[in-house]
Write a protein that holds these residues in place. Sequence first.
Motif, PDB file in Angstrom:
ATOM      1  N   VAL A 187       0.873  -1.166   0.000  1.00 34.58           N
ATOM      2  CA  VAL A 187       0.000   0.000   0.000  1.00 34.58           C
ATOM      3  C   VAL A 187       0.915   1.223   0.000  1.00 34.58           C
ATOM      4  O   VAL A 187       1.658   1.437   0.962  1.00 34.58           O
ATOM      5  N   MET A 188       0.891   1.977  -1.093  1.00 33.98           N
ATOM      6  CA  MET A 188       1.838   3.073  -1.262  1.00 33.98           C
ATOM      7  C   MET A 188       1.548   4.215  -0.297  1.00 33.98           C
ATOM      8  O   MET A 188       0.422   4.730  -0.250  1.00 33.98           O
ATOM      9  N   ARG A 189       2.578   4.621   0.424  1.00 35.13           N
ATOM     10  CA  ARG A 189       2.422   5.733   1.377  1.00 35.13           C
ATOM     11  C   ARG A 189       2.265   7.062   0.639  1.00 35.13           C
ATOM     12  O   ARG A 189       1.518   7.938   1.063  1.00 35.13           O
ATOM     13  N   ILE A 190       2.994   7.204  -0.476  1.00 36.94           N
ATOM     14  CA  ILE A 190       2.871   8.395  -1.324  1.00 36.94           C
ATOM     15  C   ILE A 190       1.918   8.041  -2.463  1.00 36.94           C
ATOM     16  O   ILE A 190       2.221   7.171  -3.280  1.00 36.94           O
ATOM     17  N   PRO A 243      -0.158   9.105  -5.848  1.00 37.85           N
ATOM     18  CA  PRO A 243      -0.257  10.096  -6.923  1.00 37.85           C
ATOM     19  C   PRO A 243      -1.702  10.565  -7.112  1.00 37.85           C
ATOM     20  O   PRO A 243      -2.639   9.790  -6.921  1.00 37.85           O
ATOM     21  N   ILE A 244      -1.863  11.836  -7.464  1.00 39.83           N
ATOM     22  CA  ILE A 244      -3.218  12.323  -7.716  1.00 39.83           C
ATOM     23  C   ILE A 244      -3.739  11.730  -9.017  1.00 39.83           C
ATOM     24  O   ILE A 244      -2.974  11.375  -9.913  1.00 39.83           O
ATOM     25  N   ASN A 283      -3.246   3.701  -4.710  1.00 38.97           N
ATOM     26  CA  ASN A 283      -2.220   3.429  -3.704  1.00 38.97           C
ATOM     27  C   ASN A 283      -1.639   2.013  -3.816  1.00 38.97           C
ATOM     28  O   ASN A 283      -1.030   1.515  -2.886  1.00 38.97           O
ATOM     29  N   ARG A 284      -1.843   1.384  -4.991  1.00 37.73           N
ATOM     30  CA  ARG A 284      -1.312   0.036  -5.188  1.00 37.73           C
ATOM     31  C   ARG A 284      -0.386   0.003  -6.400  1.00 37.73           C
ATOM     32  O   ARG A 284      -0.290   0.949  -7.182  1.00 37.73           O
ATOM     33  N   SER A 285       0.299  -1.127  -6.574  1.00 34.93           N
ATOM     34  CA  SER A 285       1.316  -1.257  -7.620  1.00 34.93           C
ATOM     35  C   SER A 285       0.752  -1.027  -9.017  1.00 34.93           C
ATOM     36  O   SER A 285       1.429  -0.465  -9.886  1.00 34.93           O
ATOM     37  N   TYR A 286      -0.492  -1.472  -9.250  1.00 30.91           N
ATOM     38  CA  TYR A 286      -1.082  -1.332 -10.582  1.00 30.91           C
ATOM     39  C   TYR A 286      -1.086   0.119 -11.042  1.00 30.91           C
ATOM     40  O   TYR A 286      -0.763   0.428 -12.195  1.00 30.91           O
ATOM     41  N   PHE A 305      -4.581  -9.274  -8.185  1.00 31.72           N
ATOM     42  CA  PHE A 305      -5.614  -8.461  -7.531  1.00 31.72           C
ATOM     43  C   PHE A 305      -5.081  -7.847  -6.234  1.00 31.72           C
ATOM     44  O   PHE A 305      -5.499  -6.767  -5.819  1.00 31.72           O
ATOM     45  N   ALA A 306      -4.118  -8.548  -5.608  1.00 31.31           N
ATOM     46  CA  ALA A 306      -3.480  -7.986  -4.408  1.00 31.31           C
ATOM     47  C   ALA A 306      -2.597  -6.801  -4.752  1.00 31.31           C
ATOM     48  O   ALA A 306      -2.214  -6.029  -3.870  1.00 31.31           O
TER      49      ALA A 306
END
Length: 299
Positions: free
Chosen positions: A220-223, A225-226, A244-247, A283-284
């Motif tokens: 779960v990305m802390r930063i 992007p808008i 907030n994910r890798s995708y 999906f994760a």
Amino acid sequence: MTKVPYRKPALTYAEQIEQLQERGLVINNIPRATHLLESISYYRLSGYWYPLLSNKNNHTFKEDSKFQSAFQLYSFDRELRVLILRELEKIEVTIRAKLIYLLSHEYGPFWYEDSNLFSNHIKHSTSLGNLQREYERSDEEFIYAFREKYSNPLPPSWMMLEITSFGSLSFLYSNLKSSRVKRDIAKHFGMNDKTFSSWIHSIVYLRNVCAHHSRLWNRVMRIQPIKPRNIYKTWLVNDKVSNNRSYYILSIILFLMQTINPEHSIVSRFKSLLVKYPNVDVFAMGFPNNWEEEPLWQS
């Protein structure tokens, strides 16, 4: 919640194996598992067997959970980071080059020193302090030659920003006052300057995650992007996915590569990784059901 002192002891490799087996993890090759614990560490690998837990509090595993499955996730994640770092290098170099070129032609070689070009003078002062430290510790030959010949406290931007971290460059761009040239830099990559600034910040964060060998695949990305409003090139049709994910961050890389290297092979290499590691749950990573139908993800 009342805090308590940490009292767990360090375990030997044999004790680590025993603990995992007691919790229900199947380990078919104990010498191999011991070697991996020794070379990677229990704590780093624990992020990859975490999805295999049935009870997160008691650390008990789902039935038939295997140590090898966790290692496969680790291996996939490692190869994914290598794939991404290869592309981030191209993105960073191109953004750096475009920013230096346009701003230097608009405002001169030492534009980054001009506080009038920046919105927040305190942030600008912080930037100059960071640049000064990077200049002083640089051992590049062209920096040494500049110090020997010129009296300026700092070199022109095409030298200075080549030895500047991407994080410092992102911070400098975000603090620039709104202007035509700032918009032109962002538009070159297909978006407005607010989106561009946010995406660069996210790329810096992603680069740090990869460079420090941290877990990425289901992070779960802390930063975050808008989500763009004005976009000038192919973007996600389904933009309702989580940012907030890798995708999402992978999609940003694909978007930028339309400008930087339209003939890239990122998608095909990523799909090859999924074939190599069939136990990976995309999906994760925040992938939606129809991700392969997205024009941006067409290989």
